[in-house]
Design an enzyme around this catalytic site. Structure first.
Site, PDB file in Angstrom:
ATOM      1  N   VAL A 199       1.117  -9.618  -2.654  1.00 44.35           N
ATOM      2  CA  VAL A 199      -0.190  -9.460  -2.031  1.00 44.35           C
ATOM      3  C   VAL A 199      -0.840 -10.840  -1.980  1.00 44.35           C
ATOM      4  CG1 VAL A 199      -2.388  -8.236  -2.094  1.00 44.35           C
ATOM      5  CG2 VAL A 199      -0.342  -7.145  -3.036  1.00 44.35           C
ATOM      6  N   ILE A 200      -0.804 -11.461  -0.809  1.00 39.22           N
ATOM      7  CA  ILE A 200      -1.309 -12.820  -0.610  1.00 39.22           C
ATOM      8  C   ILE A 200      -2.809 -12.796  -0.348  1.00 39.22           C
ATOM      9  CG2 ILE A 200      -1.157 -14.864   0.894  1.00 39.22           C
ATOM     10  CD1 ILE A 200       1.372 -14.497  -0.697  1.00 39.22           C
ATOM     11  N   PHE A 243       0.820  -1.210   0.000  1.00 35.33           N
ATOM     12  CA  PHE A 243       0.000   0.000   0.000  1.00 35.33           C
ATOM     13  C   PHE A 243       0.858   1.266   0.000  1.00 35.33           C
ATOM     14  CE2 PHE A 243      -2.682   3.229   2.079  1.00 35.33           C
ATOM     15  CZ  PHE A 243      -3.800   3.178   1.258  1.00 35.33           C
ATOM     16  N   LEU A 295       5.563  -2.922 -12.886  1.00 35.32           N
ATOM     17  CA  LEU A 295       4.781  -3.532 -11.811  1.00 35.32           C
ATOM     18  C   LEU A 295       5.245  -4.975 -11.585  1.00 35.32           C
ATOM     19  CD1 LEU A 295       2.421  -2.973  -9.879  1.00 35.32           C
ATOM     20  CD2 LEU A 295       0.900  -3.882 -11.628  1.00 35.32           C
ATOM     21  N   HIS A 300      -9.444  -8.043   0.608  1.00 40.79           N
ATOM     22  CA  HIS A 300      -8.473  -6.983   0.878  1.00 40.79           C
ATOM     23  C   HIS A 300      -7.320  -7.016  -0.131  1.00 40.79           C
ATOM     24  CE1 HIS A 300      -6.297  -4.062   3.301  1.00 40.79           C
ATOM     25  NE2 HIS A 300      -5.237  -4.850   3.258  1.00 40.79           N
ATOM     26  N   GLU A 305      -8.746 -14.112   3.752  1.00 45.14           N
ATOM     27  CA  GLU A 305     -10.137 -14.548   3.869  1.00 45.14           C
ATOM     28  C   GLU A 305     -11.122 -13.522   3.316  1.00 45.14           C
ATOM     29  OE1 GLU A 305     -11.089 -15.957   7.786  1.00 45.14           O
ATOM     30  OE2 GLU A 305      -9.192 -17.045   7.944  1.00 45.14           O
TER      31      GLU A 305
END
Length: 152
Positions: A72-73, A48, A104, A79, A76
């Site tokens: 970015v894993i 972020f 990127l 997000h 649940e």
């Protein structure tokens, strides 16, 4: 006339450090292999925070392009999608604002930890290659008085 060297900045997220540290190692080695000079490595807490660091590096005269590295894993919730989508949009906007490439090299969204580990080399080396190619191609387009320029 000798071609100017390419100077890169790398922004790497510390979140999921076991993955991103490997990405940084691969990116640094690949940049060296391709003859680019990494002027600065800017470590940020998480993905972020990457856009602010990118903006700072793009403002530097000694940086031709920036490589972003992050992971970015999937959790649940969604997000991971929110973070990855915003990141992609913001760094793309910064590239246009500063007229310098931003590559990127961020794994995700939707990746598991194991999938991320499998993609370390691919994402980091491709991001470095992309930044270098775009710097070269932008330089080619800027050449004046040299006839038709094919940018490839």
């Amino acid at each position: 006339m000798q071609e100017r060297s390419i100077k890169l900045g790398i922004v790497v997220a510390e979140f999921n450090y076991d993955v991103t540290n490997l990405m940084l190692t691969k990116a640094l080695a690949h940049a060296k292999f391709l003859g680019a000079e990494v002027k600065v490595v800017f470590k940020v807490p998480g993905t972020f925070e990457i856009p602010l660091a990118v903006k700072r590096l793009l403002a530097r005269d000694d940086v031709d392009g920036v490589v972003t590295l992050g992971c970015v894993i999937k959790g649940e919730t969604k997000h991971d999608e929110l973070i990855a989508n915003q990141l992609a949009r913001l760094v793309s906007d910064l590239s246009l604002e500063y007229n310098k490439p931003v590559a990127l090299g961020v794994i995700g969204p939707g990746a598991t930890h194991d999938q991320a580990l499998e993609r370390v080399e691919e994402y980091s080396t491709r991001a470095v290659e992309s930044a270098i190619k775009m710097v070269k191609r932008l330089r080619d387009v800027e050449k004046e008085g040299e006839g038709t320029v094919v940018v490839e």
